[in-house]
Design a protein around this motif. Structure first.
Motif, PDB file in Angstrom:
ATOM      1  N   TRP A  11      -3.498 -33.416   0.703  1.00 34.03           N
ATOM      2  CA  TRP A  11      -3.186 -32.570   1.851  1.00 34.03           C
ATOM      3  C   TRP A  11      -2.672 -31.242   1.322  1.00 34.03           C
ATOM      4  O   TRP A  11      -1.920 -31.207   0.334  1.00 34.03           O
ATOM      5  CB  TRP A  11      -2.117 -33.233   2.723  1.00 34.03           C
ATOM      6  N   HIS A  26       3.889 -37.430   7.502  1.00 36.88           N
ATOM      7  CA  HIS A  26       2.472 -37.428   7.874  1.00 36.88           C
ATOM      8  C   HIS A  26       1.962 -38.861   7.865  1.00 36.88           C
ATOM      9  O   HIS A  26       2.235 -39.609   6.936  1.00 36.88           O
ATOM     10  CB  HIS A  26       1.638 -36.630   6.866  1.00 36.88           C
ATOM     11  N   TRP A  28      -1.206 -41.592   7.675  1.00 41.90           N
ATOM     12  CA  TRP A  28      -2.526 -41.678   7.057  1.00 41.90           C
ATOM     13  C   TRP A  28      -3.125 -43.068   7.223  1.00 41.90           C
ATOM     14  O   TRP A  28      -2.414 -44.041   7.449  1.00 41.90           O
ATOM     15  CB  TRP A  28      -2.429 -41.367   5.563  1.00 41.90           C
TER      16      TRP A  28
END
Length: 95
Positions: A11, A26, A28
């Motif tokens: 990322w 984040h 995923w």
């Protein structure tokens, strides 16, 4: 004989002001492995002097349904510095 598989992804921030903030996370998803495979994920922050950057993989869980299996996980910035990018290493061993 066992088969070892690996891939690397990442990322990157879209620019100044969009870096991953301390405490930010984040979510995923990873797939492509089978029932009984030994699966791993690691995260690697982009480094840059003079700051230290710390990331953590957390909330690792596997979902299985008739379509297959998926590994869900979260990458969290557990340091005090903003992170402009990171890489994720994935591996699995199949029997």
């Amino acid at each position: 004989m066992a088969k070892v598989s690996h891939f690397f992804s990442g990322w990157a921030s879209s620019g100044p002001g969009n870096d991953m903030a301390p405490g930010q996370a984040h979510g995923w998803i990873m797939w492509g492995f089978g029932y009984g495979d030994a699966v791993s994920v690691s995260v690697h922050p982009v480094v840059g002097a003079p700051v230290e950057r710390f990331l953590q993989v957390e909330n690792v869980r596997i979902q299985g349904d008739p379509a297959g299996r998926r590994l869900f996980f979260t990458v969290r910035n557990v340091g005090n510095s903003f992170v402009p990018g990171y890489g994720m290493g994935f591996g699995w061993i199949s029997a």
